[in-house]
Design an enzyme around this catalytic site. Sequence first.
Site, PDB file in Angstrom:
ATOM      1  N   HIS A   6       0.925  -1.206  -0.793  1.00 18.12           N
ATOM      2  CA  HIS A   6       0.033  -0.172   0.103  1.00 18.12           C
ATOM      3  C   HIS A   6       1.078   1.225  -0.202  1.00 18.12           C
ATOM      4  O   HIS A   6       0.265   2.129  -1.105  1.00 18.12           O
ATOM      5  CB  HIS A   6      -0.656   0.292   1.102  1.00 18.12           C
ATOM      6  N   GLU A   7       2.064   0.896   1.702  1.00 13.14           N
ATOM      7  CA  GLU A   7       2.630   2.798   1.032  1.00 13.14           C
ATOM      8  C   GLU A   7       3.458   2.553   0.368  1.00 13.14           C
ATOM      9  O   GLU A   7       3.824   3.882  -0.209  1.00 13.14           O
ATOM     10  CB  GLU A   7       3.688   2.208   2.548  1.00 13.14           C
ATOM     11  N   GLU A  23      -4.521   7.491  -3.098  1.00 13.74           N
ATOM     12  CA  GLU A  23      -5.386   6.710  -2.527  1.00 13.74           C
ATOM     13  C   GLU A  23      -5.465   5.928  -3.222  1.00 13.74           C
ATOM     14  O   GLU A  23      -5.219   4.211  -3.670  1.00 13.74           O
ATOM     15  CB  GLU A  23      -6.544   6.899  -1.262  1.00 13.74           C
ATOM     16  N   HIS A  39       2.013   4.642  -2.756  1.00  7.66           N
ATOM     17  CA  HIS A  39       1.858   6.077  -2.615  1.00  7.66           C
ATOM     18  C   HIS A  39       3.584   7.205  -2.870  1.00  7.66           C
ATOM     19  O   HIS A  39       3.278   7.545  -3.907  1.00  7.66           O
ATOM     20  CB  HIS A  39       2.211   6.325  -0.828  1.00  7.66           C
TER      21      HIS A  39
END
Length: 500
Positions: free
Chosen positions: A264-265, A294, A268
């Site tokens: 997830h990170e 997101e 980003h």
Amino acid sequence: MSSAVEQLKQHLGEIHDLSCASRVLGWDQQTYMPPGGARQRAQHRATLSRLIHSKFTSEETLRLLDAAEPETQSLPEEHDDRCLVRIVRRDYERSRKLPSDFVAAWTRDASLSNQVWREARRANDFPAFRPHLESMMDYARRAADYYGYEDHPYDALLDGYEPGLKTADVRRVLDVLHPAQVDLARAISQKEAPRADFLYREYPEGAQGEFGLAVAAEFGYDLQRGRLDVAPHPFETDFGRDDVRITTRYDCHYLPEAIFAIFHETGHALYEQNISPSLSRTPLDSGCSNVFHESQSRLWENLVSRSRSFWQRYFPRLRQLFPAALADVTADEFYRAVNRVQPSLIRVEADEVTYNLHIMLRFELEMGLIENQVGVADLPEVWAVKMREYLGVTPPDDRDGVMQDTHWSTGSLGYFPTYALGNVMGAQIYETALQADPGIAAQINQGRFDGLRGWLGENLYQHGRKFLPGELAVRVTGRPLDPQPYIAYLQHKFGELYGL
Ligand code: ZN
């Protein structure tokens, strides 16, 4: 004599430096700072934020903007400098609505409140956190009043995360998602759950981090310009495109937590690392908005890393790292386990089908808080009632109930809806990428991500904040935010998984 645009950039560059310095302190606070440092750190960050805010809202910024604007009017609309002047003027007009003293006080109190939240959450002590939360809600309401709004005070707060987004837009999308996701969750609950016992076996932290980071590097996360650390609430932060950091948290008895947080990170981080260098040291050197950010974390975490072809490729490697724990598991069983649908207490651990229900709950509570219909003292009770209503589960305590997220501890109201809309935008962007290059899906099976990353870099990442979110949506996907690709994706994937 340098041009007016160059003078504006020099001025904004210094503000950018200060804000990167503040983010380094914030990163340190969440990772390595001893708890005793909290009070002094709050002071450091308050001073920096006051300097940043007063420098940015100064007459000097206005004078430089006014001088630079005529120089950029003859440039093409997409020219970096023309976009810079337009976006910075919008930022300027918004941020000078908050008095510097108010910003400094909010930053200082938010920093302490966040520290208290961390301790109170650990101790499951909502009463200790309550006065700080009341103060944060008060700051948020006062900020909305300072910003001003036409229809709803919440619009003023949303605009800080998603420029131009209105409460009515959020409702419109959530109203389409709600019945579709509830129906899907209900249909799945009638079906047999896949086995997932093996996810809770013994998984040493070191090997989890090794696997997650190795895959992140294959996605294209450049570790010469990035690193991974541990934080209680995983996040990504950056100090310019050449130092983009991610964090995760480990549970050695639950494998998915750390690795999916890393993916997830990384989503980003890929965005930030691939913004055009021509935008460096300007306010445009950042992802477009929360929804777009997101969309990328969820795209890499879910659409890529929770796909069948991803685990066909990566499960053998995972099993090499954890031979005992995964000895009796197949790639397909693993794929089914990490996609099992189960209403749960914790938003960040929620599956794709129920995730947005957690957001709808928070959105309703934020509406109640901002309208003074819900008091902070009542939050634990209201939370529990809504959890039963939306997800059919009852939190055993406040730690895994109302205190689970960091956002309210700093007064960040209006943030949560951008998670749900980010899911929606992620699916919309991925659908567009696959239409442009149908080979992208097959490459995942070969551990190749350059096609997808390249398409995203070209069409999305490089632009940074040059365009407003509504404009960027049309530029990247040809249309405004549309919940249909996300619903179609969920129905197709989970229909197959559960034999619906
Ligand atoms: Zn995220």
